[in-house]
Design a protein around this motif. Sequence first.
Motif, PDB file in Angstrom:
ATOM      1  N   GLU A   1       1.020  -0.666  -0.143  1.00  0.00           N
ATOM      2  CA  GLU A   1       0.200   0.170  -0.263  1.00  0.00           C
ATOM      3  C   GLU A   1       0.856   1.378  -0.089  1.00  0.00           C
ATOM      4  OE1 GLU A   1      -2.553   3.463   1.280  1.00  0.00           O
ATOM      5  OE2 GLU A   1      -0.826   2.474   2.426  1.00  0.00           O
ATOM      6  N   VAL A   2       2.146   1.677   1.006  1.00  0.00           N
ATOM      7  CA  VAL A   2       3.121   2.285   0.241  1.00  0.00           C
ATOM      8  C   VAL A   2       3.587   2.802  -1.134  1.00  0.00           C
ATOM      9  CG1 VAL A   2       5.532   3.172   1.212  1.00  0.00           C
ATOM     10  CG2 VAL A   2       4.175   1.383   2.700  1.00  0.00           C
ATOM     11  N   ALA A   3       2.997   1.726  -1.884  1.00  0.00           N
ATOM     12  CA  ALA A   3       3.915   2.371  -3.234  1.00  0.00           C
ATOM     13  C   ALA A   3       2.689   2.499  -3.835  1.00  0.00           C
ATOM     14  CB  ALA A   3       3.936   0.828  -3.970  1.00  0.00           C
ATOM     15  N   ILE A   4       0.934   2.456  -3.582  1.00  0.00           N
ATOM     16  CA  ILE A   4       0.739   2.731  -4.279  1.00  0.00           C
ATOM     17  C   ILE A   4       0.190   4.188  -4.465  1.00  0.00           C
ATOM     18  CG2 ILE A   4      -2.306   2.993  -4.501  1.00  0.00           C
ATOM     19  CD1 ILE A   4      -2.581   0.395  -3.029  1.00  0.00           C
TER      20      ILE A   4
ATOM     21  N   ARG B   1      15.231  -5.299   0.138  1.00  0.00           N
ATOM     22  CA  ARG B   1      15.006  -5.090  -1.394  1.00  0.00           C
ATOM     23  C   ARG B   1      14.159  -4.491  -1.366  1.00  0.00           C
ATOM     24  NH1 ARG B   1      16.808 -10.787  -3.964  1.00  0.00           N
ATOM     25  NH2 ARG B   1      19.449 -10.135  -3.688  1.00  0.00           N
ATOM     26  N   PHE B   2      12.745  -4.088  -1.513  1.00  0.00           N
ATOM     27  CA  PHE B   2      11.203  -4.102  -1.412  1.00  0.00           C
ATOM     28  C   PHE B   2      11.062  -2.641  -0.410  1.00  0.00           C
ATOM     29  CE2 PHE B   2       7.494  -2.594  -1.172  1.00  0.00           C
ATOM     30  CZ  PHE B   2       6.604  -3.230  -2.067  1.00  0.00           C
ATOM     31  N   ILE B   3      11.616  -2.762   0.653  1.00  0.00           N
ATOM     32  CA  ILE B   3      11.498  -1.623   1.219  1.00  0.00           C
ATOM     33  C   ILE B   3      12.843  -0.812   1.038  1.00  0.00           C
ATOM     34  CG2 ILE B   3      12.957  -0.798   3.972  1.00  0.00           C
ATOM     35  CD1 ILE B   3      10.951  -3.111   5.162  1.00  0.00           C
ATOM     36  N   ARG B   4      13.837  -0.997   0.240  1.00  0.00           N
ATOM     37  CA  ARG B   4      15.017  -0.013   0.475  1.00  0.00           C
ATOM     38  C   ARG B   4      14.156   0.596  -1.482  1.00  0.00           C
ATOM     39  NH1 ARG B   4      18.685  -3.237   1.687  1.00  0.00           N
ATOM     40  NH2 ARG B   4      18.381  -4.731  -0.369  1.00  0.00           N
ATOM     41  N   ARG B   5      13.678  -0.230  -2.249  1.00  0.00           N
ATOM     42  CA  ARG B   5      12.990   0.126  -3.304  1.00  0.00           C
ATOM     43  C   ARG B   5      12.214   1.185  -3.263  1.00  0.00           C
ATOM     44  NH1 ARG B   5      11.279  -3.860  -5.584  1.00  0.00           N
ATOM     45  NH2 ARG B   5      13.512  -5.304  -5.824  1.00  0.00           N
TER      46      ARG B   5
ATOM     47  N   GLY C   1       1.001 -10.282  -4.658  1.00  0.00           N
ATOM     48  CA  GLY C   1       1.906  -9.846  -3.917  1.00  0.00           C
ATOM     49  C   GLY C   1       2.641  -8.967  -4.398  1.00  0.00           C
ATOM     50  N   LYS C   2       3.812  -7.698  -3.351  1.00  0.00           N
ATOM     51  CA  LYS C   2       3.450  -6.732  -3.282  1.00  0.00           C
ATOM     52  C   LYS C   2       5.316  -6.643  -4.198  1.00  0.00           C
ATOM     53  CE  LYS C   2       7.046  -7.761   0.170  1.00  0.00           C
ATOM     54  NZ  LYS C   2       7.278  -8.725  -0.049  1.00  0.00           N
ATOM     55  N   ASP C   3       5.326  -8.109  -4.602  1.00  0.00           N
ATOM     56  CA  ASP C   3       6.285  -8.069  -6.204  1.00  0.00           C
ATOM     57  C   ASP C   3       5.867  -7.829  -7.236  1.00  0.00           C
ATOM     58  OD1 ASP C   3       8.520  -8.308  -4.339  1.00  0.00           O
ATOM     59  OD2 ASP C   3       7.858 -10.446  -3.361  1.00  0.00           O
ATOM     60  N   GLN C   4       4.680  -7.641  -7.674  1.00  0.00           N
ATOM     61  CA  GLN C   4       3.817  -7.477  -9.058  1.00  0.00           C
ATOM     62  C   GLN C   4       3.003  -6.433  -8.877  1.00  0.00           C
ATOM     63  OE1 GLN C   4       3.716 -10.590 -10.856  1.00  0.00           O
ATOM     64  NE2 GLN C   4       5.252 -11.446  -8.719  1.00  0.00           N
ATOM     65  N   LEU C   5       3.807  -5.447  -8.392  1.00  0.00           N
ATOM     66  CA  LEU C   5       3.059  -4.190  -8.089  1.00  0.00           C
ATOM     67  C   LEU C   5       4.057  -3.488 -10.125  1.00  0.00           C
ATOM     68  CD1 LEU C   5       3.427  -2.667  -4.823  1.00  0.00           C
ATOM     69  CD2 LEU C   5       1.513  -2.366  -6.222  1.00  0.00           C
ATOM     70  N   ARG C   6       4.706  -4.014  -9.889  1.00  0.00           N
ATOM     71  CA  ARG C   6       5.743  -3.184 -10.775  1.00  0.00           C
ATOM     72  C   ARG C   6       4.855  -4.099 -12.643  1.00  0.00           C
ATOM     73  NH1 ARG C   6      12.526  -4.605 -11.345  1.00  0.00           N
ATOM     74  NH2 ARG C   6      12.392  -3.044  -9.623  1.00  0.00           N
TER      75      ARG C   6
END
Length: 210
Positions: A20-23, A73-77, A187-192
Amino acid sequence: MTPKVEFLFDFGSPNAYLAEVAIPGIEQRTGAKFEYVPILLGGIYKATGNMSPFDSLRGIKNKPEYQALETQRFIRRHNVTRFRTNPFFPVNTLMLMRCAVAAQSEAVFEPYFRAAYHHMWEEPKKMDDPEVFRSAFISSGIDIDRIAKRAQDDDVKKRLIELTNDAVSRGAFGSPTFFVGKEMFFGKDQLRDVEESIVEQSGGATSKAK
């Protein structure tokens, strides 16, 4: 036209918090507006025979460590700065999720949502303890007594079950799950891929999601 974009979430999922942080960034880049859909993750697990990573990774050599690495890695990205592991995990989120539906019906979803995530994953608390639950929301300025009372109404309980069953019928098996039109992403890694799909279904160029 911009497709309908849905974010299916349960407050008990740390990966849903991180996703959700990336939304907001995706919304800004694509012009899409995500619809936040409360679901019961435990209900989805039961209906699909799935289980949480907390259970499924137990006793497996190397995989939990790799999952932790991917999370970092996600947190840093995405420059996630406020996330903290909840020491009381897993937390029963039935009341949290019923209140999310109630908050939507009472037009106070946004402040309720932010407070719930804050007390689950930023200043973690045992949010399935009724006294802790109430005190946490009061400290955030939420009229939780009104929302909790509304959450006990049959139509709210029914709505949450309907949303959960609908998620399963469309292919969901966990959280976070995203739908872009009829396309599902887990999953969060599919946000791209979520962002790319929004752009493609909007008739634009390929997304340059990061």
